[in-house]
Design a protein around this motif. Structure first.
Motif, PDB file in Angstrom:
ATOM      1  N   ASP A 175       0.955   4.226  -2.942  1.00 34.48           N
ATOM      2  CA  ASP A 175       0.794   5.638  -2.601  1.00 34.48           C
ATOM      3  C   ASP A 175       1.974   6.458  -3.106  1.00 34.48           C
ATOM      4  O   ASP A 175       1.800   7.564  -3.646  1.00 34.48           O
ATOM      5  CB  ASP A 175       0.649   5.812  -1.092  1.00 34.48           C
ATOM      6  CG  ASP A 175      -0.736   5.413  -0.589  1.00 34.48           C
ATOM      7  OD1 ASP A 175      -1.612   5.149  -1.433  1.00 34.48           O
ATOM      8  OD2 ASP A 175      -0.934   5.383   0.640  1.00 34.48           O
ATOM      9  N   THR A 198       0.836  -1.199   0.000  1.00 35.49           N
ATOM     10  CA  THR A 198       0.000   0.000   0.000  1.00 35.49           C
ATOM     11  C   THR A 198       0.872   1.252   0.000  1.00 35.49           C
ATOM     12  O   THR A 198       0.555   2.239  -0.675  1.00 35.49           O
ATOM     13  CB  THR A 198      -0.931   0.024   1.229  1.00 35.49           C
ATOM     14  OG1 THR A 198      -0.144  -0.037   2.428  1.00 35.49           O
ATOM     15  CG2 THR A 198      -1.900  -1.144   1.202  1.00 35.49           C
ATOM     16  N   GLU A 199       1.966   1.242   0.726  1.00 34.78           N
ATOM     17  CA  GLU A 199       2.850   2.403   0.782  1.00 34.78           C
ATOM     18  C   GLU A 199       3.507   2.661  -0.569  1.00 34.78           C
ATOM     19  O   GLU A 199       3.658   3.816  -0.988  1.00 34.78           O
ATOM     20  CB  GLU A 199       3.928   2.187   1.847  1.00 34.78           C
ATOM     21  CG  GLU A 199       4.817   3.408   2.057  1.00 34.78           C
ATOM     22  CD  GLU A 199       5.753   3.256   3.235  1.00 34.78           C
ATOM     23  OE1 GLU A 199       6.523   4.205   3.504  1.00 34.78           O
ATOM     24  OE2 GLU A 199       5.717   2.193   3.895  1.00 34.78           O
ATOM     25  N   GLU A 200       3.864   1.602  -1.269  1.00 37.17           N
ATOM     26  CA  GLU A 200       4.504   1.764  -2.581  1.00 37.17           C
ATOM     27  C   GLU A 200       3.517   2.281  -3.625  1.00 37.17           C
ATOM     28  O   GLU A 200       3.876   3.099  -4.479  1.00 37.17           O
ATOM     29  CB  GLU A 200       5.120   0.434  -3.015  1.00 37.17           C
ATOM     30  CG  GLU A 200       6.347   0.054  -2.197  1.00 37.17           C
ATOM     31  CD  GLU A 200       6.741  -1.404  -2.348  1.00 37.17           C
ATOM     32  OE1 GLU A 200       7.840  -1.761  -1.870  1.00 37.17           O
ATOM     33  OE2 GLU A 200       5.957  -2.195  -2.913  1.00 37.17           O
ATOM     34  N   HIS A 225       1.972   2.277   7.420  1.00 40.54           N
ATOM     35  CA  HIS A 225       2.378   3.493   6.723  1.00 40.54           C
ATOM     36  C   HIS A 225       2.095   4.733   7.573  1.00 40.54           C
ATOM     37  O   HIS A 225       2.891   5.671   7.622  1.00 40.54           O
ATOM     38  CB  HIS A 225       1.632   3.579   5.390  1.00 40.54           C
ATOM     39  CG  HIS A 225       2.105   4.661   4.490  1.00 40.54           C
ATOM     40  ND1 HIS A 225       1.463   4.980   3.319  1.00 40.54           N
ATOM     41  CD2 HIS A 225       3.144   5.519   4.574  1.00 40.54           C
ATOM     42  CE1 HIS A 225       2.090   5.980   2.731  1.00 40.54           C
ATOM     43  NE2 HIS A 225       3.109   6.336   3.477  1.00 40.54           N
ATOM     44  N   CYS A 270      -1.842   0.145   5.568  1.00 42.31           N
ATOM     45  CA  CYS A 270      -2.181   1.543   5.875  1.00 42.31           C
ATOM     46  C   CYS A 270      -1.776   1.915   7.300  1.00 42.31           C
ATOM     47  O   CYS A 270      -1.247   3.001   7.543  1.00 42.31           O
ATOM     48  CB  CYS A 270      -3.679   1.775   5.683  1.00 42.31           C
ATOM     49  SG  CYS A 270      -4.222   1.721   3.957  1.00 42.31           S
TER      50      CYS A 270
END
Length: 324
Positions: free
Chosen positions: A218, A214-216, A285, A282
């Protein structure tokens, strides 16, 4: 710097969740009276706290003359809330029968010339108009969170919506420093949400297939497409990708790639495993930051981004932000 409010209006807000409270903050910041109704226990306290949290950002943007939190009043019934309102903004949960019931009550008890705006993110206005005494005055007015900062509002008329209502609604929302976008044809999800949903579905596939966290995902938007879209949107961005010949060359060179099945289009099944992967991603992150802290950082960022948008597209200044 403050600006003079052209004419004070009374706005009614029915349903005071995140979106309803955002509307309340925007209406108040533009120097208007707001009458609110929500039957939920503790609704008034939550609203007043939400407006207080939004107010510093609104002060930075610039308050209209006479703007004050004290112009908000809660009442015990829908009938009392809408009786003297010039515009009623409905924000109840996205359940069709509930919305239709609430809108019927609003329609019955409001002034004949009052505009009724629904914040629905997906239900078509023609559906919401069914059974109303005055369906011609209902229009979808779909905003984006946080409503008190983001200027876009999608205006969607139904089969019975009059052009007079569309014109009047466009004028009212522009007067509270919004960017009204009249959607040419009603469609489920309207315009902006359909675009965001397409990206959201593909993002879920990326996480589900182990392509990215999810962080990548974003980061790919934050430091790539998102920066460009904030200024130009997808079409002008691709127009520049075509060099001196613009979109003509871009379509010639990259158009054939559209036939390659890069994207999934259909959303992946939300299995328990995928849900946990997204939730844990999430939360990881976000780190130790609370939702309130993240919202504060988001608001500060959005106010600064709006400044940049106005610097590069000055024709939006009178709509996107209050006076200097």
């Amino acid at each position: 710097m403050n600006q003079t409010t052209q004419s004070t209006k009374t706005f009614a807000v029915i349903g005071t969740g995140v979106i309803g409270n955002g509307w309340i903050a925007r209406f108040l910041a533009n120097g208007h009276d707001v009458v609110a109704f929500d039957p939920a226990e503790g609704a008034e306290e939550k609203t007043r706290r939400a407006v207080e949290l939004a107010w510093p950002s609104l002060e930075e943007i610039g308050l209209a003359e006479g703007a004050t939190i004290d112009r908000l009043r809660f009442v015990p019934t829908i009938e009392e809330a809408v009786a003297q309102a010039d515009l009623i903004q409905e924000n109840v949960p996205e359940r069709e029968e509930l919305k239709k019931s609430v809108l019927a009550s609003i329609d019955q008890h409001s002034k004949p010339n009052a505009i009724i705006g629904s914040s629905t993110s997906g239900i078509m206005p023609s559906t919401l108009q069914e059974g109303l005494l005055h369906p011609e005055r209902l229009v979808v007015a779909h905003p984006f969170n946080p409503v008190y900062i983001l200027p876009l509002v999608e205006l969607v008329g139904g089969k019975a919506t009059s052009q007079e209502t569309i014109n009047a609604a466009k004028e009212v929302y522009a007067a509270i420093q919004m960017k009204p976008l009249v959607i040419r044809k009603e469609i489920e999800g309207h315009l902006a949400d359909r675009l965001m949903e397409a990206l959201w579905r593909e993002a879920l596939h990326m996480v589900n297939d182990g392509v990215a966290t999810t962080e990548e995902v974003d980061a790919a938007i934050i430091y790539g497409a998102g920066l460009r879209w904030a200024q130009m949107g997808p079409f002008l961005t691709f127009h520049l990708a075509g060099g001196e010949q613009g979109m003509r060359h871009m379509l010639q060179q990259f158009g054939p790639a559209l036939k390659q099945p890069w994207t999934k289009l259909v959303a992946p099944e939300l299995t328990d495993e995928l849900k946990e992967r997204v939730i844990e991603g999430c939360e990881s992150h976000a780190g130790d930051a609370s939702i309130a802290e993240l919202e504060s950082k988001r608001n500060e960022f959005l106010v600064r981004v709006l400044d940049l948008v106005e610097d590069y597209w000055p024709e939006t200044k009178s709509i996107a932000k209050r006076g200097e």
